[in-house]
Write a protein that holds these residues in place. Structure first.
Motif, PDB file in Angstrom:
ATOM      1  N   THR A 205       0.820  -1.213   0.000  1.00  0.00           N
ATOM      2  CA  THR A 205       0.000   0.000   0.000  1.00  0.00           C
ATOM      3  C   THR A 205       0.850   1.256   0.000  1.00  0.00           C
ATOM      4  O   THR A 205       0.443   2.301  -0.517  1.00  0.00           O
ATOM      5  CB  THR A 205      -0.938   0.013   1.231  1.00  0.00           C
ATOM      6  N   VAL A 206       2.061   1.154   0.557  1.00  0.00           N
ATOM      7  CA  VAL A 206       2.938   2.318   0.600  1.00  0.00           C
ATOM      8  C   VAL A 206       3.264   2.815  -0.802  1.00  0.00           C
ATOM      9  O   VAL A 206       3.447   4.021  -1.036  1.00  0.00           O
ATOM     10  CB  VAL A 206       4.232   2.007   1.397  1.00  0.00           C
ATOM     11  N   TYR A 207       3.294   1.903  -1.787  1.00  0.00           N
ATOM     12  CA  TYR A 207       3.606   2.318  -3.157  1.00  0.00           C
ATOM     13  C   TYR A 207       2.469   3.128  -3.782  1.00  0.00           C
ATOM     14  O   TYR A 207       2.705   3.985  -4.625  1.00  0.00           O
ATOM     15  CB  TYR A 207       3.937   1.095  -4.006  1.00  0.00           C
ATOM     16  N   SER A 208       1.236   2.863  -3.365  1.00  0.00           N
ATOM     17  CA  SER A 208       0.120   3.678  -3.840  1.00  0.00           C
ATOM     18  C   SER A 208       0.247   5.110  -3.348  1.00  0.00           C
ATOM     19  O   SER A 208       0.019   6.070  -4.092  1.00  0.00           O
ATOM     20  CB  SER A 208      -1.211   3.086  -3.361  1.00  0.00           C
ATOM     21  N   MET A 209       0.646   5.272  -2.087  1.00  0.00           N
ATOM     22  CA  MET A 209       0.856   6.603  -1.532  1.00  0.00           C
ATOM     23  C   MET A 209       1.949   7.338  -2.299  1.00  0.00           C
ATOM     24  O   MET A 209       1.810   8.513  -2.661  1.00  0.00           O
ATOM     25  CB  MET A 209       1.260   6.499  -0.059  1.00  0.00           C
TER      26      MET A 209
END
Length: 332
Positions: free
Chosen positions: A189-193
């Motif tokens: 999910t950090v990559y979406s941010m």
């Protein structure tokens, strides 16, 4: 049976003691050799020694970054020392390779692939610039995707530094530690941010690329999204190459001809949903090899692969698919 076990105790939310205990329990009849390397040299030395000792299998416990670092060591001397079958234990942030090839979340199930699985020879993607050669297994790219990957790595590194710094105030250390472990728990999910931040901060000035495809007309593009895909998904949630395989001897090249933030955002959403075929902004190619050049000497290229920055500040690079270059154990 000799089995070499590489554990990256810094990857994802790893509990190295638990991993080692689970591996010993599942493979109690094997001759197990463990290593928790603290440096790249330690890792390469361990892998070289185990290959020289004709180990039967290499277990890699970590995420895509750990596998990528090990891959660099394994590919360097493959002509003299054949690569034994690799067994993956997923314990990183995104675990893209493990997700793609169907590796169980359970450690005991994953390592039992030695006995209950089969060898799958997957393609390795070679990226070179001048004398520098590097390799990847999953997805990589230039432009916004590289910015997002670099932001994610810097963010995690900064939090880890603050959490471990003896000079930090106790309150800051506590907050940094909690934030660092929260980010690790977030997984991909950090990559979406970071994708959102990459879109917001993207600078298009001077971003001009030339793509040379053997036997075809060269392509000139200012695409801010350049993805090079050896499998369908990134971060278990983005789907830039829904028809790509990591065993077919080709690599997917995806370009997005977008000009502004709303168009970049729509393109990212199409990739997120796996609907790139519904947008005219995308161009997709399946290729054995190609070359990328920056047409602006003041705008160098940064390339990421397997979640790591593999090349930085280069003017051109070559991409080549090494067909079935790495044996990996998977479930039948």
């Amino acid at each position: 049976m000799r089995v070499s076990v590489l554990v990256n105790s810094k990857a994802g939310s790893v509990n190295a003691e638990l991993i080692e205990a689970k591996v010993r329990e599942a493979l109690f009849r094997c001759d197990l050799r463990f290593c928790r390397p603290q440096t790249l040299t330690e890792m390469c030395d361990f892998l070289s020694e185990e290959r020289a000792q004709k180990t039967d299998y290499i277990i890699i416990c970590g995420g895509d970054g750990t596998i990528n670092v090990a891959l660099q060591c394994l590919m360097k001397c493959q002509e003299h020392l054949p690569i034994p079958p690799i067994v993956v234990v997923r314990s990183g942030t995104a675990n893209d390779l493990a997700h793609e090839i169907g590796i169980s979340n359970r450690i005991d199930h994953a390592v039992r692939n030695i006995f209950e699985g089969v060898v799958k020879n997957i393609d390795v993607i070679e990226i070179s610039s001048g004398e520098k050669k590097t390799y990847m297994l999953t997805n990589g790219g230039l432009g916004m995707p590289a910015v997002a990957a670099e932001l994610a790595n810097k963010f995690r590194s900064h939090l880890q530094t603050l959490a471990n710094c003896p000079k930090s105030a106790a309150a800051y250390k506590y907050l940094a530690q909690k934030s660092y472990y929260a980010v690790k728990k977030m997984g991909p999910t950090v990559y979406s941010m970071m994708t959102a931040e990459a879109i917001r901060t993207w600078n298009p000035d001077g971003w001009e690329l030339e793509i040379e495809i053997p036997g075809k007309v060269n392509i000139e593009t200012s695409s801010p999204i350049v993805l090079i895909n050896n499998q369908q998904s990134i971060g278990a949630s983005f789907l830039p190459a829904p028809y790509t395989s990591n065993t077919d001897g080709t690599v997917n090249l995806l370009l997005s001809e977008t000009k502004n933030i709303p168009e970049h955002t729509r393109a990212a959403l199409h990739i997120r949903r796996g609907s790139i075929d519904k947008s005219s902004a995308f161009k997709s190619f399946e290729l054995k090899e190609f070359r990328l050049k920056s047409q602006n000497p003041r705008r160098a290229l940064t390339f990421f692969g397997d979640g790591e920055i593999l090349l930085k500040d280069v003017q051109e690079l070559s991409v080549r698919c090494i067909h079935r270059g790495l044996p990996v154990m998977v479930r039948q």
